[in-house]
Design a protein around this motif. Structure first.
Motif, PDB file in Angstrom:
ATOM      1  N   VAL A   1       0.826  -1.201   0.000  1.00  0.00           N
ATOM      2  CA  VAL A   1       0.000   0.000   0.000  1.00  0.00           C
ATOM      3  C   VAL A   1       0.861   1.252   0.000  1.00  0.00           C
ATOM      4  O   VAL A   1       0.586   2.223  -0.726  1.00  0.00           O
ATOM      5  N   LYS A   2       1.942   1.240   0.799  1.00  0.00           N
ATOM      6  CA  LYS A   2       2.816   2.421   0.848  1.00  0.00           C
ATOM      7  C   LYS A   2       3.508   2.655  -0.495  1.00  0.00           C
ATOM      8  O   LYS A   2       3.711   3.797  -0.923  1.00  0.00           O
ATOM      9  N   CYS A   3       3.870   1.578  -1.183  1.00  0.00           N
ATOM     10  CA  CYS A   3       4.485   1.736  -2.508  1.00  0.00           C
ATOM     11  C   CYS A   3       3.523   2.401  -3.486  1.00  0.00           C
ATOM     12  O   CYS A   3       3.885   3.322  -4.226  1.00  0.00           O
ATOM     13  N   PHE A   4       2.268   1.896  -3.491  1.00  0.00           N
ATOM     14  CA  PHE A   4       1.284   2.503  -4.391  1.00  0.00           C
ATOM     15  C   PHE A   4       0.976   3.947  -4.002  1.00  0.00           C
ATOM     16  O   PHE A   4       0.825   4.818  -4.869  1.00  0.00           O
ATOM     17  N   LEU A   5       0.885   4.229  -2.705  1.00  0.00           N
ATOM     18  CA  LEU A   5       0.644   5.603  -2.259  1.00  0.00           C
ATOM     19  C   LEU A   5       1.764   6.522  -2.702  1.00  0.00           C
ATOM     20  O   LEU A   5       1.536   7.637  -3.202  1.00  0.00           O
ATOM     21  N   LEU A   6       3.014   6.050  -2.543  1.00  0.00           N
ATOM     22  CA  LEU A   6       4.163   6.868  -2.943  1.00  0.00           C
ATOM     23  C   LEU A   6       4.143   7.124  -4.452  1.00  0.00           C
ATOM     24  O   LEU A   6       4.449   8.222  -4.926  1.00  0.00           O
ATOM     25  N   THR A   7       3.745   6.094  -5.209  1.00  0.00           N
ATOM     26  CA  THR A   7       3.659   6.242  -6.673  1.00  0.00           C
ATOM     27  C   THR A   7       2.640   7.302  -7.061  1.00  0.00           C
ATOM     28  O   THR A   7       2.896   8.185  -7.881  1.00  0.00           O
ATOM     29  N   TYR A   8       1.443   7.213  -6.451  1.00  0.00           N
ATOM     30  CA  TYR A   8       0.401   8.179  -6.763  1.00  0.00           C
ATOM     31  C   TYR A   8       0.787   9.588  -6.327  1.00  0.00           C
ATOM     32  O   TYR A   8       0.481  10.574  -7.007  1.00  0.00           O
ATOM     33  N   ILE A   9       1.450   9.720  -5.189  1.00  0.00           N
ATOM     34  CA  ILE A   9       1.873  11.046  -4.712  1.00  0.00           C
ATOM     35  C   ILE A   9       2.847  11.683  -5.703  1.00  0.00           C
ATOM     36  O   ILE A   9       2.714  12.860  -6.082  1.00  0.00           O
ATOM     37  N   ILE A  10       3.833  10.888  -6.152  1.00  0.00           N
ATOM     38  CA  ILE A  10       4.808  11.419  -7.109  1.00  0.00           C
ATOM     39  C   ILE A  10       4.116  11.782  -8.428  1.00  0.00           C
ATOM     40  O   ILE A  10       4.407  12.810  -9.065  1.00  0.00           O
ATOM     41  N   GLY A  11       3.141  10.933  -8.843  1.00  0.00           N
ATOM     42  CA  GLY A  11       2.402  11.232 -10.084  1.00  0.00           C
ATOM     43  C   GLY A  11       1.607  12.525  -9.998  1.00  0.00           C
ATOM     44  O   GLY A  11       1.600  13.331 -10.923  1.00  0.00           O
ATOM     45  N   GLN A  12       0.941  12.733  -8.841  1.00  0.00           N
ATOM     46  CA  GLN A  12       0.158  13.953  -8.665  1.00  0.00           C
ATOM     47  C   GLN A  12       1.043  15.194  -8.635  1.00  0.00           C
ATOM     48  O   GLN A  12       0.715  16.225  -9.215  1.00  0.00           O
ATOM     49  N   ILE A  13       2.166  15.099  -7.942  1.00  0.00           N
ATOM     50  CA  ILE A  13       3.107  16.239  -7.889  1.00  0.00           C
ATOM     51  C   ILE A  13       3.647  16.549  -9.277  1.00  0.00           C
ATOM     52  O   ILE A  13       3.761  17.720  -9.683  1.00  0.00           O
ATOM     53  N   THR A  14       3.980  15.485 -10.048  1.00  0.00           N
ATOM     54  CA  THR A  14       4.474  15.684 -11.416  1.00  0.00           C
ATOM     55  C   THR A  14       3.425  16.372 -12.280  1.00  0.00           C
ATOM     56  O   THR A  14       3.720  17.285 -13.055  1.00  0.00           O
ATOM     57  N   PHE A  15       2.158  15.956 -12.135  1.00  0.00           N
ATOM     58  CA  PHE A  15       1.068  16.552 -12.901  1.00  0.00           C
ATOM     59  C   PHE A  15       0.893  18.029 -12.571  1.00  0.00           C
ATOM     60  O   PHE A  15       0.791  18.885 -13.462  1.00  0.00           O
ATOM     61  N   LEU A  16       0.879  18.362 -11.273  1.00  0.00           N
ATOM     62  CA  LEU A  16       0.701  19.756 -10.866  1.00  0.00           C
ATOM     63  C   LEU A  16       1.843  20.641 -11.329  1.00  0.00           C
ATOM     64  O   LEU A  16       1.641  21.799 -11.702  1.00  0.00           O
ATOM     65  N   SER A  17       3.039  20.114 -11.300  1.00  0.00           N
ATOM     66  CA  SER A  17       4.205  20.935 -11.681  1.00  0.00           C
ATOM     67  C   SER A  17       4.322  21.094 -13.189  1.00  0.00           C
ATOM     68  O   SER A  17       5.019  21.990 -13.664  1.00  0.00           O
ATOM     69  N   GLY A  18       3.629  20.248 -13.962  1.00  0.00           N
ATOM     70  CA  GLY A  18       3.791  20.294 -15.414  1.00  0.00           C
ATOM     71  C   GLY A  18       2.683  20.979 -16.158  1.00  0.00           C
ATOM     72  O   GLY A  18       2.761  21.162 -17.371  1.00  0.00           O
ATOM     73  N   ILE A  19       1.604  21.390 -15.492  1.00  0.00           N
ATOM     74  CA  ILE A  19       0.481  22.023 -16.188  1.00  0.00           C
ATOM     75  C   ILE A  19       0.527  23.523 -16.014  1.00  0.00           C
ATOM     76  O   ILE A  19       1.145  24.033 -15.081  1.00  0.00           O
ATOM     77  N   ASN A  20      -0.161  24.226 -16.971  1.00  0.00           N
ATOM     78  CA  ASN A  20      -0.358  25.669 -16.847  1.00  0.00           C
ATOM     79  C   ASN A  20      -1.814  25.882 -16.498  1.00  0.00           C
ATOM     80  O   ASN A  20      -2.689  25.713 -17.342  1.00  0.00           O
TER      81      ASN A  20
END
Length: 453
Positions: A429-448
């Motif tokens: 569960v922690k691995c999947f949570l960490l994956t989703y957290i990194i994905g969300q941060i990447t998405f927020l930092s890459g959009i305008n």
């Protein structure tokens, strides 16, 4: 222990997948794009266009209706077809009138007869193709450039009739029914065609004012569905401002030339002014994807175009400005008063120099301008897509941030509850949570957030 190592490895693979900048599918799809070097065979408007190489032309000798000439079509470098080019198709009537321009010898009667013939030939629906429009415009240029108005060697009746014939011809050429012909002309022939047309008319108005002063014509007006003209000749010591339309209500177009502008008089002791409201010109101007010079950082034209011409040429910039009141075509924001600058060095034909916005409402904007030329109102139009994008973007970003906060909170809670990492399911569960957290941060930092497409 081996199971935990495998789970940690799986977690690392998932994280690496999320942060990878290019997916293998994208690479494969871009690598197999074919290269096209020919425009496809196509039938359009009754013409069969063969497949030809990119960057070349093809033609047909037949023209629509009664027009004569050749139709051309160009295959762009990206192997897509241009619109068909009918600029070299001309009706026999207009071709004959164009030939007559070479016989103009300065005779007022010759200019008058040709202007009246052009008026008849350019009535709405009579021009069939863009070649007709360009030929009619060429005839117009021959009439207004260096005409007998420069020396004014004619009676007041001839001067008046010639002026009216030219103005009615201009009104007809600017009719909305010819919008498609202007668009085609801008695409395949001259992206500045309409701007040149307005500039030539401004020069003509100056000659008309000078001649009116000499033959003692004190005023003239023409009100039509797409062109309103007012001309007035004053004594040099006049105390009245020139206002047109003089009886308009508070939410309609109006131009006011103050007395203080008339600082110079001609040899006959007169000053004169001409105000022209072009009601259809804004819809005939080239689109910004055809002519980049039409674009302006302050928005799009959202009013009629008005021309102000003075005689003799007054000292500019004026100490007391011309006041222009523009009625908005549609709802818009951030109104900017602009003047037409067709100089070759200008990066844009619209300039906001020497003009300022005095007041604005949802329907009307008032401007002060310190030059005599063509003017219009630029605004940021209220596009439905723009109106909807702002709240949708805000909702999306807010939702992602809230989701990210809950993911981080859950991850921290699992770390606290299962600090020894002895439970395999907790590690997964922690691995999947960490994956989703990194994905969300990447998405927020890459959009305008301001420009989601």
């Amino acid at each position: 222990m081996r199971t935990k190592v495998m789970l940690v490895w799986l977690c690392g693979v998932l994280v690496a997948y999320w942060i990878s900048p290019v997916s293998p599918v994208t690479e494969a799809s871009t690598a197999t794009q074919p290269t096209t070097t020919k425009c496809p065979q196509e039938t359009l408007d009754g013409y069969d266009w063969p497949s030809i190489s990119a960057g070349t032309n093809t033609s047909h000798s037949g023209c629509p209706g009664v027009t004569l000439g050749t139709v051309y079509r160009f295959c762009r470098s990206d192997a897509t077809w241009e619109v068909a080019d009918y600029t070299r198709c001309v009706s026999p009537t207009l071709a004959s009138l164009n030939t007559q321009t070479g016989n103009l010898d300065g005779s007022p009667s010759g200019y008058l007869h040709l202007a009246e013939d052009l008026q008849n030939a350019s009535k709405p629906a009579k021009l069939v193709v863009s070649g007709d429009l360009l030929t009619a415009v060429t005839i117009m240029y021959a009439l207004v450039e260096d005409s007998f108005l420069v020396t004014c060697n004619a009676t007041s009746a001839v001067v008046m009739n010639f002026t009216e014939a030219v103005l009615i011809s201009a009104r007809q050429l600017l009719d909305n029914s010819y919008s498609s012909l202007w668009t085609e002309t801008h695409q395949v022939s001259d992206v500045d065609a309409i701007f040149t047309f307005l500039e030539k008319l401004d020069s003509f108005y100056g000659d008309v004012l000078s001649c009116f002063s000499l033959v003692n014509i004190t005023e003239y007006s023409l009100v039509t569905e797409n062109l309103d003209v007012a001309i007035e000749v004053f004594q040099a010591n006049t105390s009245e401002a020139f206002i047109f339309p003089s009886n308009s209500n508070s939410d309609a177009n109006q131009a006011t030339v103050p007395v203080a502008v008339f600082t110079e008089a001609d040899t006959s002791g007169h000053t004169a002014a001409c105000i022209v409201w072009y009601k259809s010109a804004s819809s005939l101007l080239p689109s910004t994807d055809i002519n980049a010079r039409s674009a302006h950082q302050d928005g799009q034209i959202n009013s009629d175009v008005v021309s102000v011409t003075l005689h003799p040429t007054q000292v500019q910039p004026f100490n007391e400005p011309i006041t222009l009141r523009f009625s908005h075509h549609q709802a818009g924001n951030n109104p900017v008063c602009a003047l037409l600058d067709v100089s070759l060095t200008s990066s844009s034909v619209w300039s906001d120099s020497e003009c300022e916005t005095v007041s604005t409402t949802s329907d009307v904007t008032t401007c002060n301008c310190h030059h005599a030329t063509n003017f219009a109102l630029l605004t940021t139009l209220n596009d439905d897509d723009t109106v909807l994008k702002v709240p949708l973007n805000a909702i999306m970003v807010t939702g992602v941030v809230i989701s990210l906060l809950f993911l981080v909170a859950t991850f921290v809670l699992l770390l606290y509850v299962n600090r020894s990492l002895e439970s395999d399911w907790a590690l997964v569960v922690k691995c999947f949570l960490l994956t989703y957290i990194i994905g969300q941060i990447t998405f927020l930092s890459g959009i305008n957030p301001q420009k989601i497409r």
